[in-house]
Design a protein around this motif. Sequence first.
Motif, PDB file in Angstrom:
ATOM      1  N   ARG A 146       0.616  -1.188  -0.083  1.00 29.20           N
ATOM      2  CA  ARG A 146      -0.149   0.037   0.155  1.00 29.20           C
ATOM      3  C   ARG A 146       1.023   1.193   0.140  1.00 29.20           C
ATOM      4  O   ARG A 146       0.765   2.088  -0.840  1.00 29.20           O
ATOM      5  N   PRO A 147       1.753   1.445   0.812  1.00 33.24           N
ATOM      6  CA  PRO A 147       2.898   2.434   0.739  1.00 33.24           C
ATOM      7  C   PRO A 147       3.333   2.680  -0.733  1.00 33.24           C
ATOM      8  O   PRO A 147       3.533   3.867  -1.311  1.00 33.24           O
ATOM      9  N   ARG A 149       2.117   1.630  -3.381  1.00 32.54           N
ATOM     10  CA  ARG A 149       0.956   1.841  -4.347  1.00 32.54           C
ATOM     11  C   ARG A 149       0.556   3.148  -4.393  1.00 32.54           C
ATOM     12  O   ARG A 149      -0.165   3.581  -5.004  1.00 32.54           O
ATOM     13  N   GLU A 150       0.579   3.708  -2.918  1.00 29.15           N
ATOM     14  CA  GLU A 150      -0.343   4.963  -2.423  1.00 29.15           C
ATOM     15  C   GLU A 150       0.529   5.947  -2.372  1.00 29.15           C
ATOM     16  O   GLU A 150       0.606   7.108  -2.784  1.00 29.15           O
ATOM     17  N   SER A 151       1.305   5.696  -1.153  1.00 30.27           N
ATOM     18  CA  SER A 151       1.865   7.004  -0.420  1.00 30.27           C
ATOM     19  C   SER A 151       3.316   7.319  -1.494  1.00 30.27           C
ATOM     20  O   SER A 151       3.274   8.564  -1.443  1.00 30.27           O
TER      21      SER A 151
ATOM     22  N   GLU B 135      -0.434  12.894   5.576  1.00 29.65           N
ATOM     23  CA  GLU B 135       0.598  11.731   5.861  1.00 29.65           C
ATOM     24  C   GLU B 135       1.720  12.908   6.266  1.00 29.65           C
ATOM     25  O   GLU B 135       2.436  12.253   6.905  1.00 29.65           O
ATOM     26  N   PRO B 143       5.792   6.381   5.309  1.00 36.31           N
ATOM     27  CA  PRO B 143       4.276   6.186   5.258  1.00 36.31           C
ATOM     28  C   PRO B 143       3.981   5.360   6.500  1.00 36.31           C
ATOM     29  O   PRO B 143       4.268   4.128   6.711  1.00 36.31           O
ATOM     30  N   ARG B 146      -0.815   6.070   6.440  1.00 36.17           N
ATOM     31  CA  ARG B 146      -1.785   5.704   5.738  1.00 36.17           C
ATOM     32  C   ARG B 146      -1.830   4.105   5.966  1.00 36.17           C
ATOM     33  O   ARG B 146      -2.806   3.355   6.248  1.00 36.17           O
ATOM     34  N   PRO B 147      -0.659   3.391   6.348  1.00 30.49           N
ATOM     35  CA  PRO B 147      -0.642   2.213   7.162  1.00 30.49           C
ATOM     36  C   PRO B 147      -1.647   1.930   8.207  1.00 30.49           C
ATOM     37  O   PRO B 147      -2.486   0.924   8.446  1.00 30.49           O
ATOM     38  N   SER B 151      -3.993   0.123   6.049  1.00 26.64           N
ATOM     39  CA  SER B 151      -3.580  -1.288   6.360  1.00 26.64           C
ATOM     40  C   SER B 151      -3.948  -2.176   7.366  1.00 26.64           C
ATOM     41  O   SER B 151      -4.475  -3.213   7.500  1.00 26.64           O
ATOM     42  N   GLY B 325       2.335  12.204  -2.590  1.00 29.54           N
ATOM     43  CA  GLY B 325       1.650  10.952  -2.341  1.00 29.54           C
ATOM     44  C   GLY B 325       0.200  11.084  -1.915  1.00 29.54           C
ATOM     45  O   GLY B 325      -0.764  10.721  -2.646  1.00 29.54           O
ATOM     46  N   ASP B 326      -0.116  12.050  -1.063  1.00 27.09           N
ATOM     47  CA  ASP B 326      -1.417  12.586  -0.548  1.00 27.09           C
ATOM     48  C   ASP B 326      -2.140  13.024  -1.730  1.00 27.09           C
ATOM     49  O   ASP B 326      -3.364  12.915  -2.111  1.00 27.09           O
ATOM     50  N   ARG B 332      -6.872  11.274  -7.603  1.00 29.92           N
ATOM     51  CA  ARG B 332      -7.348  10.153  -8.070  1.00 29.92           C
ATOM     52  C   ARG B 332      -8.989   9.829  -7.500  1.00 29.92           C
ATOM     53  O   ARG B 332      -9.828   9.891  -8.275  1.00 29.92           O
TER      54      ARG B 332
END
Lengths: 440, 440
Positions: A146-147, A149-151, B135, B143, B146-147, B151, B325-326, B332
Amino acid sequence: MSSALPLRPPLKIALLGCGVVGTEVVRLLDEQAADLAARVGAPLELVGIAVRRKDKRREGVPPELLTTDATGLVTRPDVDIVIEVIGGIEPARGLLLDAMKSGKSVVTANKALLAEDGATLFGAAREHGVDIYYEASVAGAIPLLRPLRESLVGDHVHRVMGIVNGTTNYILDKMDTSGSGFSEALEQAQALGYAEADPTADVEGFDAAAKAAILAQLAFHTRVTAADVHREGIADVTSADIASARAMGCVVKLLAICQRVPSDDGRNGRGVSVRVHPVMIPRTHPLANVREAYNAVFVEAQSAGSLMFYGAGAGGAPTASAVLGDLVAVARNRVHGTRGPAESTYADLPVLPMADTVTRYHVSLDVADRSGVLARVADVFADHGVSIQAVRQEGHGEEAQLVIVTHRAPDGALSATVETLRDKEIVREVASVMRVEGDE
Amino acid sequence: MSSALPLRPPLKIALLGCGVVGTEVVRLLDEQAADLAARVGAPLELVGIAVRRKDKRREGVPPELLTTDATGLVTRPDVDIVIEVIGGIEPARGLLLDAMKSGKSVVTANKALLAEDGATLFGAAREHGVDIYYEASVAGAIPLLRPLRESLVGDHVHRVMGIVNGTTNYILDKMDTSGSGFSEALEQAQALGYAEADPTADVEGFDAAAKAAILAQLAFHTRVTAADVHREGIADVTSADIASARAMGCVVKLLAICQRVPSDDGRNGRGVSVRVHPVMIPRTHPLANVREAYNAVFVEAQSAGSLMFYGAGAGGAPTASAVLGDLVAVARNRVHGTRGPAESTYADLPVLPMADTVTRYHVSLDVADRSGVLARVADVFADHGVSIQAVRQEGHGEEAQLVIVTHRAPDGALSATVETLRDKEIVREVASVMRVEGDE
């Protein structure tokens, strides 16, 4: 714990497979039901579990949910999300494709399938407008995909390098700390349940190669399959290699390395290098201190600098935790009528052959003990355009040994150098060859 | 690099603030424009930058984008996303609220604001159906949020513990490795740009406390503000403390610790404990090896086990990487007409007073050198219900010292013990008191 009453009707979940991870997923879905409902905005209701045999005893799994009709389950009109923890290529692939075709979003822990045919799965998700999430497929519960892919999506990843197989890390760690040989350390790992009876997938690097393919694909937005990954296992790592590493202040680790190779004109990339092999790294490197069966992955990005992610890389509970994290994300997307970021392979960089990968070698040679040997060996390196960083001469007579560490050079030039050395009369034996990573 | 032609009209971005981070964001938006467009599915167009003074020289920033009318910029009808890197409470809060009210999604790196009044911002995002991502507010490019936010959302987080302030870690690391005192190490940090001329925010733990509040809120889904965080800085850490830690095989770190405190009946939680203070941790603990100005955060979750996230915690480029990243995630969501998971505070657990937090103490006492001292000191601990794990007697006469490490006990009982010891005639001085973390 939650005082919020979910207003939405439940989302219906189908589970494929009910082994160690599946059983844990069932347990968590029940135990954390209130929490999950609050976080998703709707209850999650497990409506069916596809298994091969219904008569096997499964602690805490409601027998009335079991079915042997997996295809029927994944196409049931009322199912919203399918979780796949069967593993392997078929029937997992067919079932996931059927599920997505029927409009279900999917969560999978299946690294082998993603590494072999991720493109087909991602394509199906795009075509049918559903999610495919797969955090559990690499490094267990460590939030890593996820980091990436996204962060880090707004950054430029140069390299992903890490310990992604706990079994081989356990074996190499034991060899380093107890001085035992490979076979002895493997037996110990098997006795403790860290290695399987047939350890091939771990020991020969197949497991790590699948994970490397998934990581490279994500980090570089380009298509990489397991077959593209240069792979060497640890079965040939000897106590002498470990001792040689120690003498250099290094430790031997099996690393998965995914690297963007810059083109001559700058940053856009000539291609990517993706490989799994034993590596000597300095003991001061953070990856050197990853002990036992732990996993850790270093990510080097242009703006973010060096990042490391560390944790348990396998096991039922950590893997189930990753599955649940994905399930919540996918379920939330469902509740909001949307989907997560799709996989992109727009960069479309070629995977370079290992020979073109720039790396460093540590070479131990048993040599004839006579004057001029060093000069003649050095000539061989020079002839192949390989520059030597350090040489150490050890022993005398029958025991005479040269240990050479090179500067960076293409792997092809380095392996050609070693081949030439093998044919030289002054070289009695090439005792050990290993790549070196970490700062020069 | 990208061959995909974006089909969507550009998303328009407004930037508030153009200091170190802002300048880097401008640079990356330009340099990585093609990459970002491919990843978002639409080009990102920077349409305005609000600054206090337009005449300041800013390398690589198009002067025609500068404006001093920040309110006008965030409410411009064509702007889709607002990035805030001004910092501080006002005008940042008012501008972010105006932006969200006008339907813009926002990305912010503002830890002070999020820690003081996150609830208002999250409420506004919910009310107006827009995203707020942040973030960059904790641990730079690592990151981490976000986790925690996504996650680990299907897991149960017990504890988040980490080094979230690079300045104080640099100072404590210098004190440990070079033996220098606090003032000397601070001067060095200032000379190297790791500490500001007025180091109060870092050294007194305000910066770490704000981050702890943000982390606790996310990890435990409950409202925590900076004012709720028990905070002690490092200005009183002496060379003697460092030496004392070393004698125990420990190192001193300033840690932010967010912990779920279980209720007597089991797992649901009586409340949360959120604190920032110097801690002795064993040198074998992975956080002990985090050197210089690096950050690292340990997360302990029920299923995932122990995870660690490591990297550069500050600096223009890492922070800008997190902002980008944010930005990609928010953009998106915009392209797909959706939004990310909203912050939840449904757990609504109380923040417990420090006195109720269970911890361990390391206490050094200068004592009268006569028989029976140890027994009488031990009585004081017993009277407060505090159990002693280890005692060491050192020196004689004027130099006589007792070093005591306790078992776990409520902080209130431990501090009452120390207060009582201060009043005892046999105790000449309480030389040092520090909490201890890591396994007993």
